[in-house]
Design a protein around this motif. Structure first.
Motif, PDB file in Angstrom:
ATOM      1  N   UNK A 194       0.996  -1.181   0.074  1.00 14.95           N
ATOM      2  CA  UNK A 194       0.027   0.022  -0.080  1.00 14.95           C
ATOM      3  C   UNK A 194       0.814   1.145   0.183  1.00 14.95           C
ATOM      4  N   UNK A 195       1.984   1.388   0.899  1.00 10.84           N
ATOM      5  CA  UNK A 195       2.720   2.405   0.862  1.00 10.84           C
ATOM      6  C   UNK A 195       3.401   2.645  -0.376  1.00 10.84           C
ATOM      7  N   UNK A 196       3.748   1.370  -1.053  1.00 13.63           N
ATOM      8  CA  UNK A 196       4.548   1.600  -2.260  1.00 13.63           C
ATOM      9  C   UNK A 196       3.528   2.406  -3.436  1.00 13.63           C
ATOM     10  N   UNK A 197       2.453   2.006  -3.376  1.00 13.04           N
ATOM     11  CA  UNK A 197       1.334   2.654  -4.264  1.00 13.04           C
ATOM     12  C   UNK A 197       0.903   4.197  -3.955  1.00 13.04           C
ATOM     13  N   UNK A 198       1.215   4.397  -2.711  1.00 19.69           N
ATOM     14  CA  UNK A 198       1.097   5.936  -2.175  1.00 19.69           C
ATOM     15  C   UNK A 198       2.049   6.781  -2.648  1.00 19.69           C
ATOM     16  N   UNK A 199       3.365   5.972  -2.618  1.00 19.24           N
ATOM     17  CA  UNK A 199       4.517   6.913  -2.913  1.00 19.24           C
ATOM     18  C   UNK A 199       4.625   7.052  -4.523  1.00 19.24           C
ATOM     19  N   UNK A 200       4.153   6.080  -4.995  1.00 16.85           N
ATOM     20  CA  UNK A 200       3.988   6.484  -6.632  1.00 16.85           C
ATOM     21  C   UNK A 200       2.962   7.666  -7.189  1.00 16.85           C
ATOM     22  N   UNK A 201       1.757   7.560  -6.248  1.00 16.49           N
ATOM     23  CA  UNK A 201       0.857   8.840  -6.387  1.00 16.49           C
ATOM     24  C   UNK A 201       1.642  10.130  -5.867  1.00 16.49           C
ATOM     25  N   UNK A 202       2.105  10.139  -4.878  1.00 14.78           N
ATOM     26  CA  UNK A 202       2.801  11.234  -4.376  1.00 14.78           C
ATOM     27  C   UNK A 202       3.681  11.755  -5.548  1.00 14.78           C
ATOM     28  N   UNK A 203       4.603  10.916  -6.284  1.00 22.64           N
ATOM     29  CA  UNK A 203       5.441  11.223  -7.318  1.00 22.64           C
ATOM     30  C   UNK A 203       4.729  11.858  -8.467  1.00 22.64           C
ATOM     31  N   UNK A 204       3.427  11.148  -8.818  1.00 20.02           N
ATOM     32  CA  UNK A 204       2.596  11.866  -9.628  1.00 20.02           C
ATOM     33  C   UNK A 204       2.240  13.269  -9.608  1.00 20.02           C
ATOM     34  N   UNK A 205       2.128  13.571  -8.141  1.00 19.52           N
ATOM     35  CA  UNK A 205       1.552  14.839  -7.713  1.00 19.52           C
ATOM     36  C   UNK A 205       2.576  15.763  -8.001  1.00 19.52           C
ATOM     37  N   UNK A 206       3.767  15.399  -7.569  1.00 18.68           N
ATOM     38  CA  UNK A 206       4.933  16.140  -8.008  1.00 18.68           C
ATOM     39  C   UNK A 206       5.197  16.575  -9.415  1.00 18.68           C
ATOM     40  N   UNK A 207       5.050  15.474 -10.082  1.00 20.97           N
ATOM     41  CA  UNK A 207       4.957  15.921 -11.549  1.00 20.97           C
ATOM     42  C   UNK A 207       3.759  16.994 -12.016  1.00 20.97           C
ATOM     43  N   UNK A 208       2.470  16.829 -11.490  1.00 26.72           N
ATOM     44  CA  UNK A 208       1.506  17.529 -11.625  1.00 26.72           C
ATOM     45  C   UNK A 208       1.955  19.156 -11.567  1.00 26.72           C
ATOM     46  N   UNK A 209       2.245  19.267 -10.229  1.00 21.52           N
ATOM     47  CA  UNK A 209       2.798  20.505  -9.686  1.00 21.52           C
ATOM     48  C   UNK A 209       3.586  21.134 -10.814  1.00 21.52           C
ATOM     49  N   UNK A 210       4.835  20.380 -11.281  1.00 21.80           N
ATOM     50  CA  UNK A 210       5.879  20.796 -12.226  1.00 21.80           C
ATOM     51  C   UNK A 210       5.013  21.245 -13.493  1.00 21.80           C
ATOM     52  N   UNK A 211       4.117  20.351 -13.930  1.00 22.38           N
ATOM     53  CA  UNK A 211       3.170  20.750 -15.187  1.00 22.38           C
ATOM     54  C   UNK A 211       2.501  22.023 -15.115  1.00 22.38           C
ATOM     55  N   UNK A 212       1.949  22.199 -13.667  1.00 24.41           N
ATOM     56  CA  UNK A 212       0.890  23.281 -13.456  1.00 24.41           C
ATOM     57  C   UNK A 212       1.827  24.633 -13.447  1.00 24.41           C
ATOM     58  N   UNK A 213       3.045  24.546 -12.883  1.00 22.41           N
ATOM     59  CA  UNK A 213       4.077  25.675 -12.747  1.00 22.41           C
ATOM     60  C   UNK A 213       4.418  26.118 -14.491  1.00 22.41           C
ATOM     61  N   UNK A 214       4.584  24.789 -15.052  1.00 23.34           N
ATOM     62  CA  UNK A 214       4.877  25.378 -16.491  1.00 23.34           C
ATOM     63  C   UNK A 214       3.817  26.019 -17.193  1.00 23.34           C
ATOM     64  N   UNK A 215       2.582  25.567 -16.907  1.00 20.37           N
ATOM     65  CA  UNK A 215       1.368  26.049 -17.507  1.00 20.37           C
ATOM     66  C   UNK A 215       1.318  27.633 -17.088  1.00 20.37           C
ATOM     67  N   UNK A 216       1.629  27.777 -15.772  1.00 22.19           N
ATOM     68  CA  UNK A 216       1.281  29.010 -15.280  1.00 22.19           C
ATOM     69  C   UNK A 216       2.360  30.090 -15.904  1.00 22.19           C
ATOM     70  N   UNK A 217       3.639  29.595 -16.067  1.00 24.44           N
ATOM     71  CA  UNK A 217       4.674  30.431 -16.817  1.00 24.44           C
ATOM     72  C   UNK A 217       4.379  30.850 -18.273  1.00 24.44           C
ATOM     73  N   UNK A 218       3.563  30.002 -18.899  1.00 21.56           N
ATOM     74  CA  UNK A 218       3.172  30.290 -20.215  1.00 21.56           C
ATOM     75  C   UNK A 218       2.065  31.374 -20.096  1.00 21.56           C
ATOM     76  N   UNK A 219       1.306  31.902 -19.146  1.00 24.94           N
ATOM     77  CA  UNK A 219       0.481  32.866 -19.402  1.00 24.94           C
ATOM     78  C   UNK A 219       1.008  34.012 -19.008  1.00 24.94           C
ATOM     79  N   UNK A 220       2.355  34.241 -18.471  1.00 20.08           N
ATOM     80  CA  UNK A 220       3.066  35.578 -18.657  1.00 20.08           C
ATOM     81  C   UNK A 220       2.306  36.648 -18.151  1.00 20.08           C
ATOM     82  N   UNK A 221       1.565  36.210 -17.120  1.00 20.93           N
ATOM     83  CA  UNK A 221       0.800  37.369 -16.536  1.00 20.93           C
ATOM     84  C   UNK A 221       1.473  38.265 -15.408  1.00 20.93           C
ATOM     85  N   UNK A 222       2.278  39.285 -15.841  1.00 20.82           N
ATOM     86  CA  UNK A 222       3.588  39.701 -14.892  1.00 20.82           C
ATOM     87  C   UNK A 222       2.838  40.798 -13.767  1.00 20.82           C
ATOM     88  N   UNK A 223       1.550  40.923 -14.087  1.00 18.46           N
ATOM     89  CA  UNK A 223       0.948  42.137 -13.120  1.00 18.46           C
ATOM     90  C   UNK A 223       0.331  41.055 -11.906  1.00 18.46           C
TER      91      UNK A 223
END
Length: 219
Positions: free
Chosen positions: A87-116
């Protein structure tokens, strides 16, 4: 005697693998938390493209668990350990997926270029989430049910921070209606962080089960 030695040798190898996976996942979450502020594109890319390493190790650990269960038919504490690891093995993999989701979200935010836009302060939430994840791993390493139980208290704080970000996001969208996508993506960072905290709680529950033999469900 040989069978007994082989069995416990395999358990020890499995223990080392799940701890190595935990360390890898924690490092990725820390990197993901860092890019929320830095917007470091190289780090964002690294988090995304190395996710396969976590996936491969997760599969390897699950296969090891199933092999041990089939060949040795463990009971009592050893059986609880294997169930917890699966069970912990599965939870760790899901946590890593969330880290990827954060990275992808940050990438999306950067593309908006909303400097204000005014940056949202995720620091208190990040600090608590990282603490919960670290404590869940330490509880696993040290077989510490008391430390595992302390994680439940911190989860309320993270939920409160997520809700606060949600309310703030609604206000920002109303006052800055030309950039709703930017603000929604910012809120989703809070959502991903909150999900990591939930997974840390799940790990804590499995540690308690392994150590004490009690099934605990915080929520």
């Amino acid at each position: 005697m040989k069978h007994h030695f082989t069995f416990h040798n395999e358990l020890e190898k499995l223990n080392k693998k799940i701890l190595r996976l935990s360390t890898m996942v924690e490092e990725r979450v820390r990197s993901a938390a860092m890019v929320i502020d830095t917007r470091d594109q190289d780090m964002v890319h690294k988090i995304i493209v190395t996710d396969y390493e976590i996936d491969e190790m997760e599969i390897e650990i699950e296969e090891d668990c199933l092999k041990i269960l089939a060949l040795h038919q463990p009971v009592a504490t050893d059986l609880r350990f294997l169930v917890a690891v699966i069970k912990i093995n599965n939870e760790m993999e899901r946590i890593a997926d969330m880290a990827v989701s954060i990275a992808m979200r940050v990438d999306n935010i950067s593309k908006f270029n909303h400097q204000q836009a005014v940056s949202y302060n995720f620091a208190p939430m990040i600090e608590k989430v990282l603490k919960m994840l670290k404590n869940s791993i330490d509880a696993l390493v040290n077989h510490d049910a008391t430390l595992a139980k302390s994680i439940f208290i911190d989860d309320d704080f993270v939920d409160h921070e997520r809700n606060k970000c949600y309310e703030e996001t609604k206000k920002r969208i109303m006052s800055d209606c030309n950039h709703p996508g930017f603000h929604i993506n910012t809120y989703l960072l809070a959502r991903h962080l909150e999900r990591i905290a939930d997974r840390a709680v799940n790990i804590a529950e499995e540690v308690i089960y392994f150590v004490e033999g009690n099934i605990t469900r915080f929520h």
